[in-house]
Motif scaffolding. Structure first.
Motif, PDB file in Angstrom:
ATOM      1  N   GLU A  97       0.845  -1.251  -0.231  1.00  8.59           N
ATOM      2  CA  GLU A  97      -0.024   0.026   0.010  1.00  8.59           C
ATOM      3  C   GLU A  97       0.958   1.304   0.119  1.00  8.59           C
ATOM      4  OE1 GLU A  97      -3.338   0.314  -0.137  1.00  8.59           O
ATOM      5  OE2 GLU A  97      -3.836  -1.913   0.062  1.00  8.59           O
ATOM      6  N   PRO A  98       0.501   2.465  -0.931  1.00  8.53           N
ATOM      7  CA  PRO A  98       1.249   3.455  -0.865  1.00  8.53           C
ATOM      8  C   PRO A  98       0.857   4.513   0.262  1.00  8.53           C
ATOM      9  CG  PRO A  98      -0.164   3.602  -2.431  1.00  8.53           C
ATOM     10  CD  PRO A  98      -0.510   2.162  -1.784  1.00  8.53           C
ATOM     11  N   LEU A  99       1.551   4.983   0.829  1.00 10.07           N
ATOM     12  CA  LEU A  99       1.406   6.661   1.541  1.00 10.07           C
ATOM     13  C   LEU A  99       2.226   7.602   0.880  1.00 10.07           C
ATOM     14  CD1 LEU A  99      -0.356   7.117   4.191  1.00 10.07           C
ATOM     15  CD2 LEU A  99       1.826   7.170   5.474  1.00 10.07           C
ATOM     16  N   LEU A 100       1.404   8.360   0.123  1.00  9.20           N
ATOM     17  CA  LEU A 100       1.973   9.249  -0.464  1.00  9.20           C
ATOM     18  C   LEU A 100       1.652  10.820   0.197  1.00  9.20           C
ATOM     19  CD1 LEU A 100       3.204  10.647  -3.159  1.00  9.20           C
ATOM     20  CD2 LEU A 100       0.786  10.858  -4.052  1.00  9.20           C
ATOM     21  N   MET A 101       3.018  11.395   0.509  1.00  9.73           N
ATOM     22  CA  MET A 101       2.687  12.566   1.225  1.00  9.73           C
ATOM     23  C   MET A 101       2.959  13.710   0.104  1.00  9.73           C
ATOM     24  SD  MET A 101       5.906  11.562   3.920  1.00  9.73           S
ATOM     25  CE  MET A 101       5.885   9.822   3.724  1.00  9.73           C
ATOM     26  N   GLU A 102       2.003  14.846   0.020  1.00  9.76           N
ATOM     27  CA  GLU A 102       1.822  16.087  -0.727  1.00  9.76           C
ATOM     28  C   GLU A 102       1.790  17.104  -0.046  1.00  9.76           C
ATOM     29  OE1 GLU A 102       0.120  14.558  -4.900  1.00  9.76           O
ATOM     30  OE2 GLU A 102      -1.015  13.865  -3.059  1.00  9.76           O
ATOM     31  N   GLY A 103       2.254  18.427  -0.645  1.00  5.54           N
ATOM     32  CA  GLY A 103       1.758  19.701  -0.281  1.00  5.54           C
ATOM     33  C   GLY A 103       2.740  20.199   0.396  1.00  5.54           C
ATOM     34  N   GLY A 104       2.339  21.360   1.096  1.00 10.20           N
ATOM     35  CA  GLY A 104       3.436  22.346   1.534  1.00 10.20           C
ATOM     36  C   GLY A 104       3.964  23.256   0.782  1.00 10.20           C
ATOM     37  N   ALA A 105       4.752  24.051   1.362  1.00 10.96           N
ATOM     38  CA  ALA A 105       5.455  25.097   0.497  1.00 10.96           C
ATOM     39  C   ALA A 105       6.518  24.620  -0.719  1.00 10.96           C
ATOM     40  CB  ALA A 105       6.073  26.087   1.447  1.00 10.96           C
ATOM     41  N   MET A 106       6.350  24.783  -1.490  1.00 12.07           N
ATOM     42  CA  MET A 106       7.177  24.376  -2.685  1.00 12.07           C
ATOM     43  C   MET A 106       7.010  23.142  -3.166  1.00 12.07           C
ATOM     44  SD  MET A 106      10.569  26.309  -1.032  1.00 12.07           S
ATOM     45  CE  MET A 106      10.069  25.739   0.534  1.00 12.07           C
ATOM     46  N   GLY A 107       5.620  22.507  -2.626  1.00  4.85           N
ATOM     47  CA  GLY A 107       5.336  21.248  -2.865  1.00  4.85           C
ATOM     48  C   GLY A 107       4.600  20.930  -4.226  1.00  4.85           C
ATOM     49  N   GLY A 108       4.235  21.964  -4.990  1.00  2.00           N
ATOM     50  CA  GLY A 108       3.579  21.857  -6.079  1.00  2.00           C
ATOM     51  C   GLY A 108       2.098  21.251  -6.103  1.00  2.00           C
ATOM     52  N   MET A 109       1.447  20.961  -4.828  1.00  2.00           N
ATOM     53  CA  MET A 109       0.249  20.198  -4.782  1.00  2.00           C
ATOM     54  C   MET A 109      -0.693  21.186  -5.477  1.00  2.00           C
ATOM     55  SD  MET A 109      -1.653  18.325  -1.727  1.00  2.00           S
ATOM     56  CE  MET A 109      -2.233  19.710  -0.716  1.00  2.00           C
ATOM     57  N   ALA A 110      -1.775  20.554  -6.278  1.00  2.00           N
ATOM     58  CA  ALA A 110      -2.837  21.565  -6.848  1.00  2.00           C
ATOM     59  C   ALA A 110      -4.039  21.650  -6.433  1.00  2.00           C
ATOM     60  CB  ALA A 110      -3.077  21.252  -8.388  1.00  2.00           C
ATOM     61  N   GLN A 111      -4.337  20.325  -5.717  1.00  2.00           N
ATOM     62  CA  GLN A 111      -5.696  20.264  -4.939  1.00  2.00           C
ATOM     63  C   GLN A 111      -5.693  18.990  -4.320  1.00  2.00           C
ATOM     64  OE1 GLN A 111      -8.070  19.474  -8.597  1.00  2.00           O
ATOM     65  NE2 GLN A 111      -8.328  17.344  -8.247  1.00  2.00           N
ATOM     66  N   ALA A 112      -6.615  18.836  -3.174  1.00  2.00           N
ATOM     67  CA  ALA A 112      -6.792  17.413  -2.433  1.00  2.00           C
ATOM     68  C   ALA A 112      -8.207  17.578  -1.977  1.00  2.00           C
ATOM     69  CB  ALA A 112      -5.677  17.756  -1.272  1.00  2.00           C
ATOM     70  N   MET A 113      -8.696  16.234  -1.322  1.00  2.00           N
ATOM     71  CA  MET A 113      -9.889  15.961  -0.841  1.00  2.00           C
ATOM     72  C   MET A 113      -9.655  16.723   0.660  1.00  2.00           C
ATOM     73  SD  MET A 113     -12.175  14.450  -2.617  1.00  2.00           S
ATOM     74  CE  MET A 113     -13.293  13.577  -1.489  1.00  2.00           C
ATOM     75  N   TRP A 152      -1.394  19.850   3.725  1.00  2.00           N
ATOM     76  CA  TRP A 152      -0.788  18.735   3.412  1.00  2.00           C
ATOM     77  C   TRP A 152      -1.813  17.489   3.098  1.00  2.00           C
ATOM     78  CZ3 TRP A 152       4.440  19.322   3.456  1.00  2.00           C
ATOM     79  CH2 TRP A 152       4.965  20.283   4.016  1.00  2.00           C
ATOM     80  N   ALA A 153      -1.201  16.732   2.343  1.00  2.00           N
ATOM     81  CA  ALA A 153      -2.515  15.532   2.137  1.00  2.00           C
ATOM     82  C   ALA A 153      -1.521  14.165   2.297  1.00  2.00           C
ATOM     83  CB  ALA A 153      -3.062  15.548   0.827  1.00  2.00           C
ATOM     84  N   LEU A 154      -2.463  13.199   2.571  1.00  2.00           N
ATOM     85  CA  LEU A 154      -1.806  11.893   2.456  1.00  2.00           C
ATOM     86  C   LEU A 154      -2.592  11.138   1.418  1.00  2.00           C
ATOM     87  CD1 LEU A 154      -1.160  11.000   6.308  1.00  2.00           C
ATOM     88  CD2 LEU A 154       0.677  11.439   4.489  1.00  2.00           C
ATOM     89  N   ASN A 155      -2.201  10.575   0.495  1.00  2.00           N
ATOM     90  CA  ASN A 155      -2.812   9.835  -0.526  1.00  2.00           C
ATOM     91  C   ASN A 155      -4.178  10.790  -1.377  1.00  2.00           C
ATOM     92  OD1 ASN A 155      -1.128   7.620  -0.297  1.00  2.00           O
ATOM     93  ND2 ASN A 155      -2.463   6.368   0.861  1.00  2.00           N
ATOM     94  N   GLY A 156      -3.642  12.215  -1.192  1.00  2.00           N
ATOM     95  CA  GLY A 156      -4.709  12.829  -1.956  1.00  2.00           C
ATOM     96  C   GLY A 156      -5.719  13.489  -0.838  1.00  2.00           C
ATOM     97  N   VAL A 157      -5.592  13.328   0.495  1.00  2.00           N
ATOM     98  CA  VAL A 157      -6.408  13.675   1.220  1.00  2.00           C
ATOM     99  C   VAL A 157      -6.043  14.479   2.323  1.00  2.00           C
ATOM    100  CG1 VAL A 157      -8.650  12.940   2.826  1.00  2.00           C
ATOM    101  CG2 VAL A 157      -7.970  11.405   0.825  1.00  2.00           C
ATOM    102  N   ALA A 158      -6.489  15.609   2.636  1.00  2.00           N
ATOM    103  CA  ALA A 158      -6.050  16.467   3.895  1.00  2.00           C
ATOM    104  C   ALA A 158      -7.105  16.086   5.003  1.00  2.00           C
ATOM    105  CB  ALA A 158      -6.223  18.005   3.471  1.00  2.00           C
ATOM    106  N   GLY A 159      -6.377  15.863   5.991  1.00  2.00           N
ATOM    107  CA  GLY A 159      -7.626  15.519   7.243  1.00  2.00           C
ATOM    108  C   GLY A 159      -8.026  14.307   7.380  1.00  2.00           C
ATOM    109  N   MET A 160      -8.831  13.888   8.308  1.00  2.00           N
ATOM    110  CA  MET A 160      -9.399  12.646   8.715  1.00  2.00           C
ATOM    111  C   MET A 160     -10.610  12.446   7.585  1.00  2.00           C
ATOM    112  SD  MET A 160      -7.547  11.435  10.734  1.00  2.00           S
ATOM    113  CE  MET A 160      -8.333  10.123  12.034  1.00  2.00           C
ATOM    114  N   THR A 161     -11.105  11.170   7.524  1.00  2.00           N
ATOM    115  CA  THR A 161     -11.851  10.444   6.716  1.00  2.00           C
ATOM    116  C   THR A 161     -12.729   9.699   7.668  1.00  2.00           C
ATOM    117  OG1 THR A 161     -10.486   8.783   6.121  1.00  2.00           O
ATOM    118  CG2 THR A 161     -10.531  10.629   4.349  1.00  2.00           C
TER     119      THR A 161
END
Ligand code: C2O
Ligand code: CU
Length: 437
Positions: free
Chosen positions: A304-320, A338-347
């Protein structure tokens, strides 16, 4: 009859205001929030396998809860508001009752509004002792915390600032080491067991020793198979390292714990070496292993992947976020970065559903411009390396742009959080959860 002790007999631990000398003498005391009004909170020392019964009383103006970091605990006692319990309101109580399966250096801290509540001082050491104490002259907990202070040594009320959240976090301007018990002097060839804990909200510590030399014995509570000769010690937020060190400095010199910064280093602890040298001991045997299953992966292990995205200079365009796709602008307006697997915060639904006893290989991918310290609740895990496995840990530091393969044996049923332990990143979305059933 401890098994039937009523909650009224639990030892209280009170979250309340206090005043503590944190800055050097000459500065005023600092107003803190602390367990029993102290920083760090009281050292809880118990034998391995013991039952810990503590009644949290909340005398703060905010709700709170205690998480027992690194303990492979009963899920109901994990201290995560909204997931394993309700937050304890002002004037309220919660009875924590759990056993500690593993010996080692652990800690406890608030898990509500954590960035603010830890920055204000709500953390303490939890030490679980082996049945047979190893041969050392002193066993000392060393809590190294980073504070953001005003000029009159008060905690800077800059919590949740988006610039901190989207960069390296709430980095302070004053780093202090608290020794428990206090140690004022040492003798040449004394052997010290140092239990280092980094409760900082966001600062990664880089430590070394001068006038002392020895071994790393355990990380995040778990003994290494073989003690490792000491070099620089990198401790991300929440990580611990247990060292055995022998004082090598001459009488009259100093044994020093050094914190390294980009622009040099400074002494966190200076221990005078007094007269009374003793014979140096032999290299230590490893600490006894804990009763934890070491995860092994094969070509068939679920990945299973755990993808970290976001933050300054991170280039993330959008997230859930909150069930909607949001642009980075909208995320920032909602305090998210920040997002993990494209989601920011709890689900509502977990990131992973694991069956009890299952082993999974998680590919942690840091696609951001900052390091992250990923923590899994309720379990330890280890890195899968080209040749073998890394040490068992509960928090792993992944540098900017790096990735790590991690093996997790999910044997503790319940709902468990996964988050960056840079609490500013957690606050701004870098969290999720998995379910073991
Ligand atoms: Cu140290 Cu979610 O915790
Ligand atoms: Cu992070």
């Amino acid at each position: 009859m401890p098994a039937f002790a009523s909650v009224a007999q639990f030892q209280p631990i009170t979250a309340r205001l206090g005043r503590v000398q944190i800055a050097p003498e000459g500065y005023p005391k600092t107003a803190i929030w602390g367990y029993d009004g102290s920083v760090p909170g009281p050292v809880i020392r118990v034998p391995q396998g013991a039952r810990v019964q503590r009644l949290l009383r909340n005398e703060l103006a905010q709700p709170t809860a205690i998480h027992w970091h690194g303990i492979r605990i009963d899920n109901a006692m994990d201290g995560v508001p909204g997931m394993t319990q309700e937050a304890v309101l002002t004037g309220g109580e919660f009875a924590y009752d759990f056993t500690v399966p593993d010996a080692g250096t652990y800690w406890y801290h608030s898990h509500n509004r954590s960035q603010e509540q830890l920055a204000r001082g709500l953390f303490g050491p939890l030490i679980v002792e082996e049945a047979d104490a190893p041969d050392v002259d002193a066993d000392v907990v060393v809590v190294v915390d980073d504070w953001r202070m005003t000029e009159d040594a008060q905690i800077h009320e800059s919590f949740g600032q988006m610039h901190d959240l989207s960069h390296g976090g709430r980095i302070g301007n004053f780093t202090q080491a608290f020794l428990r018990p206090q140690l004022d002097q040492v003798r040449r060839h004394d052997r010290l067991r140092l239990r280092l804990i980094n409760p900082s909200t966001d600062r990664i510590l880089t430590l070394s020793l001068q006038g002392m030399d020895g071994w790393v014995m355990a990380l995040d509570g778990m003994p290494l198979g073989a003690p490792e000769p000491l070099g620089q010690i990198v401790l991300a937020p929440a990580q611990r390292a247990e060292l055995f060190v022998d004082v090598t400095a001459e009488e009259g010199a100093l044994a020093t714990l050094v914190q390294h910064e980009r622009d040099g280093g400074y002494a966190l602890v200076d221990l005078p070496v007094v007269v009374g040298s003793r014979a140096r001991r032999n290299a230590p045997a490893p600490l006894p292993p804990n009763p934890v299953i070491l995860p092994e992966v094969t070509a068939d292990t679920r990945r299973e992947p755990l993808l970290m995205e976001g933050g300054a200079m991170g280039g993330m365009a959008q997230a859930m976020h909150d069930g909607e796709v949001k642009t980075i602008r909208e995320l920032v307006q909602a305090g998210q970065a920040w997002a993990l697997n494209g989601v920011a915060g709890m689900t509502r639904e977990p990131w992973l559903n694991l069956s009890r006893g299952e082993t999974v290989q998680i590919t942690m991918i840091n696609d951001t411009a900052f390091p992250h310290a990923i923590h899994l609740h309720g379990h330890h895990f280890r890195e899968v390396l080209a040749a073998g496995y890394g040490p068992m840990r509960d928090t792993i530091l992944i540098e900017a742009g790096a990735r790590a393969e991690v093996a997790l044996h999910a044997d503790n049923p319940g709902k468990w959080m996964v988050h960056c332990h840079m609490l500013s990143h957690q606050m701004a979305g870098m969290m999720t959860w998995f379910d073991v059933a």
